[in-house]
Write an enzyme that holds these catalytic residues in place. Structure first.
Site, PDB file in Angstrom:
ATOM      1  N   LYS A  54      25.662  24.082   3.748  1.00 17.16           N
ATOM      2  CA  LYS A  54      25.195  24.268   2.374  1.00 17.16           C
ATOM      3  C   LYS A  54      26.187  23.668   1.380  1.00 17.16           C
ATOM      4  CE  LYS A  54      22.613  28.333   3.770  1.00 17.16           C
ATOM      5  NZ  LYS A  54      22.619  29.775   4.012  1.00 17.16           N
ATOM      6  N   GLN A  94      25.297  35.114   2.598  1.00 20.66           N
ATOM      7  CA  GLN A  94      24.914  34.684   3.938  1.00 20.66           C
ATOM      8  C   GLN A  94      24.679  35.888   4.846  1.00 20.66           C
ATOM      9  OE1 GLN A  94      24.441  31.391   4.982  1.00 20.66           O
ATOM     10  NE2 GLN A  94      23.602  32.397   6.782  1.00 20.66           N
ATOM     11  N   ASP A 135      17.877  32.864  -2.670  1.00 19.22           N
ATOM     12  CA  ASP A 135      17.062  33.035  -1.461  1.00 19.22           C
ATOM     13  C   ASP A 135      15.635  33.477  -1.767  1.00 19.22           C
ATOM     14  OD1 ASP A 135      18.164  32.256   0.940  1.00 19.22           O
ATOM     15  OD2 ASP A 135      19.353  34.067   1.194  1.00 19.22           O
TER      16      ASP A 135
END
Length: 281
Positions: free
Chosen positions: A52, A96, A119
């Site tokens: 990422k 994460q 997200d």
């Protein structure tokens, strides 16, 4: 011939287009910033975070990388997220997963401000999605819909079967498909006669987390098969949740593993970060 849906190529094209968008925002005085929080030392999570970070660098998105020890308490993590919510230089927040056992993932997701939800998993954003008023979207489902659009695969009026009901993939994808006028069935571990249900699908999406669980017997000839899974076998090979070995020439479209859905998740994360940054103005 079965058309292989090249997620890696599509993701690369999207990321190239995002470079111009990032530059335009910077010229307007806004540097898009993604905060990525990693708790603990899970090797797979470390790889995902590095990927990422690299993608963001290539596009021109600033990253605020925060690595916390695995002993971090839930209160400490939620305090950090609250601080990031209040930081005007941070436009998107991603924690994460998986998280250590002492931290409640639901509490973490609920704490991230909806307008910074990289997200797309905050209940407010999920609610807007199911009301056909999408804001931030779950990245993997969004990537799937983008692949279908890029390959001009019609969704409206089609029978879509999604095997897997997770909050990350199955549930938000069902909403996106409904919003696109598909007829949607969600199957799961309690579904009776899974083969019968799966074989009804014009578009079959498999996200079970079980290596090669779905076989040719589950699939209607000519169907579009989207394999979300990625599993490493004992011999080191990466395979999906679909046994793909004998599907060539049987299905119309197929996402390979690796190189199918996976790269699109990061591309959508980058796109969403830019969108959230732009909305912050």
């Amino acid at each position: 011939m079965t058309v292989m849906i090249d997620g890696k190529k599509t993701a690369s094209q999207i990321q190239s287009e995002l470079v111009n968008k990032a530059q335009a925002l910077k010229k307007a005085g806004l540097t898009p910033c993604l905060a990525v929080v990693l708790v603990g030392d899970d090797p797979a999570s470390q790889v995902y975070v590095r990927n990422k970070h690299r993608a963001a660098q290539k596009i021109g998105i600033k990253t605020k990388d925060i690595h916390l020890p695995k002993e971090t308490s839930q209160a400490e993590l939620l305090k950090l997220i609250t601080e990031l919510n209040s930081d005007p230089t941070v436009h998107a927040i991603l924690v994460q997963m998986p998280l250590p056992a002492q931290i409640d993932a639901e509490a973490m997701i609920n704490t991230i401000a909806p307008e910074k939800d990289a997200d797309g998993l905050n209940p407010t954003n999920i609610g807007h999605l199911f009301m056909d008023d999408p804001r931030a979207l779950a990245c993997t489902p969004r990537g799937i819909m983008t692949l279908l659009e890029k390959y001009q695969i019609e969704v409206a009026g089609k029978e879509v079967v999604i095997i897997g009901r997770s909050n990350l993939v199955g549930r938000p994808l069902a909403a996106l498909m409904l919003n696109a006028d598909a007829t949607v069935t969600i199957a799961h571990s309690k579904t009776k006669d899974l083969k019968k249900i799966a074989r009804q699908a014009d578009i079959l999406v498999v996200a079970t987390g079980r290596a090669e669980m779905i076989t040719k017997d589950h699939i209607k000839e000519g169907a579009v098969v989207i394999d979300v899974g990625i599993n490493r076998l004992a011999d080191g090979r990466l395979v999906g949740d679909v046994a793909q070995g004998d599907l060539d020439g049987y299905v119309s479209y197929l996402t390979p593993v690796p190189g199918g859905v996976g790269p699109m998740t990061i591309a959508m994360l980058m796109q969403q970060t830019l969108e959230l940054a732009e909305k912050s103005r």
